[in-house]
Every structure is written in C-alpha cells, then in structure tokens.
Design a protein around this motif. Structure first.
Motif, PDB file in Angstrom:
ATOM      1  N   ARG A  93      43.293  42.060  53.126  1.00 56.86           N
ATOM      2  CA  ARG A  93      43.266  41.159  52.356  1.00 56.86           C
ATOM      3  C   ARG A  93      42.090  39.834  52.626  1.00 56.86           C
ATOM      4  NH1 ARG A  93      47.977  42.850  53.858  1.00 56.86           N
ATOM      5  NH2 ARG A  93      49.065  43.763  52.240  1.00 56.86           N
ATOM      6  N   THR A 104      40.346  40.110  45.044  1.00 57.85           N
ATOM      7  CA  THR A 104      41.483  39.606  45.786  1.00 57.85           C
ATOM      8  C   THR A 104      42.625  39.662  44.846  1.00 57.85           C
ATOM      9  OG1 THR A 104      40.118  38.040  47.239  1.00 57.85           O
ATOM     10  CG2 THR A 104      42.578  37.685  46.804  1.00 57.85           C
ATOM     11  N   TRP A 108      45.961  41.608  45.289  1.00 60.94           N
ATOM     12  CA  TRP A 108      47.134  41.061  45.309  1.00 60.94           C
ATOM     13  C   TRP A 108      48.110  41.602  44.283  1.00 60.94           C
ATOM     14  CZ3 TRP A 108      48.307  38.799  40.453  1.00 60.94           C
ATOM     15  CH2 TRP A 108      49.831  38.040  40.410  1.00 60.94           C
ATOM     16  N   TYR A 127      45.893  36.011  51.700  1.00 60.27           N
ATOM     17  CA  TYR A 127      44.656  36.135  51.295  1.00 60.27           C
ATOM     18  C   TYR A 127      43.475  35.546  51.789  1.00 60.27           C
ATOM     19  CZ  TYR A 127      47.662  39.329  48.621  1.00 60.27           C
ATOM     20  OH  TYR A 127      48.984  39.801  48.014  1.00 60.27           O
TER      21      TYR A 127
END
Length: 188
Positions: A93, A104, A108, A127
C-alpha cells in the motif's frame, strides 16, 4: 462526464486546487456536505479516481515535472499482484509519485473486495503516498478523506526525501462508510 468545475464552484480549471483546499480546510459539516455532493454527482462509484482524466488533461505538468498518470488497467494489475505478497506487507500500500491517487484507490477498492465489505475496517489498512505536485496534492488528500481511508501522504521530493509537509489521515470512527479527517505536519 461530471462537471467537476461546477461542483467546486469555479469556471476556470486552474482555480481547482485552491477551491479543493478550501473544501478540505472548511468546517467538518461544510466539508462533509461537499463530499456528499461529489458522491451523488459520481453516483457513489468510489472504486475509481474521479479526477484521473480531468486532471491529466488540465493539470499534469508533463513539460517540467514529466508527470503522467498510471493507466487504470495497470493499477488493477498491480493491485492484484500485491495481494500475493507475503513479505514486506507495507509495500502493498505504498504509492510513490501518486498524483491524485488512482493507483491507491484501486488498491483500496481491491482490499475491500478481498476482505469483504462487511468485514472491512479502515483501521486494518494504512495507505502511504508521496507526491511532489502542489496542484495534485489537494485532490490526493480529498480522495483519501472521501473514501474514509487511513494513511500518510508525504508532500515533497521523493528522490531527495525532502518534504514540505506530511498529512496524517485517520477515519476516527473506523467506519467503512464514513469520511476521514487529517492533520497537517509542516516541515520547517
């Protein structure tokens, strides 16, 4: 395509970063209302970066900073590959030169699907992004907050590891349907 300028209350795209900062730094109820307006405009489809095409056309600094955006299909492949990493879970991440956060966001979304929405808690995932551009930074931060993510954004030069600021993003209620808040740590 949704009229992002209209939602931001601007007529010229060059004003977008400033308008986004205004939203992000506004009182929580004002900010949350604007988030709800964005969610409605984009039909609650949070699995993709809403700013990808719009930002690439109007704001990417290709000539000076050699900026470009990771194609969505490549982001999906990378998200799937990182699911199989056993060691160094923090690498799963981490997004360097993250722009508005498309890679990202893809990771996610992949994490939510893998974990199962009913079992997903924002506190289970962190993240981390690094971004140089001042123009894309508020959009990156917005993308974290509206999706209720937890994370850290380093704003500065990834090669030199010199940062102007660090943003710590937290979903205080650990609610997969809630928004996050942030704290800015200036580097003097």
């Amino acid at each position: 395509m949704t009229d992002i300028n209209k939602i931001l209350g601007i007529t010229e795209s060059y004003r977008a970063p400033e308008a986004m900062w205004k939203i992000l730094k506004s009182e929580q109820t004002v900010r949350d209302n604007k988030f709800s307006e964005f969610l409605e405009a984009f039909e609650y489809k949070v699995s993709k970066d809403w700013f990808h095409e719009w930002f690439q056309e109007d704001h990417a600094d290709r000539s000076v900073k050699k900026q470009d955006f990771t194609p969505i299909s490549v982001g999906e492949i990378l998200a799937n590959i990182t699911n199989n990493l056993q060691e160094k879970a923090y690498l799963k991440r981490y997004d360097v030169c993250s722009g508005t956060g498309g890679l990202t966001i893809t990771k996610w979304n992949n994490d939510i699907i893998t974990k199962g929405f009913m079992n997903y808690k924002p506190s289970q995932f962190l993240y981390v992004c690094e971004e140089l551009s001042e123009r894309s930074l508020p959009f990156l931060l917005f993308n974290y907050l509206i999706r209720g993510m937890n994370g850290i954004i380093y704003h500065g030069d990834v090669l030199e590891k010199k940062y102007n600021a660090i943003y710590v993003i937290v979903n205080e209620n650990d609610d997969a349907l809630g928004f996050s808040g942030f704290v800015e740590i200036k580097n003097n």
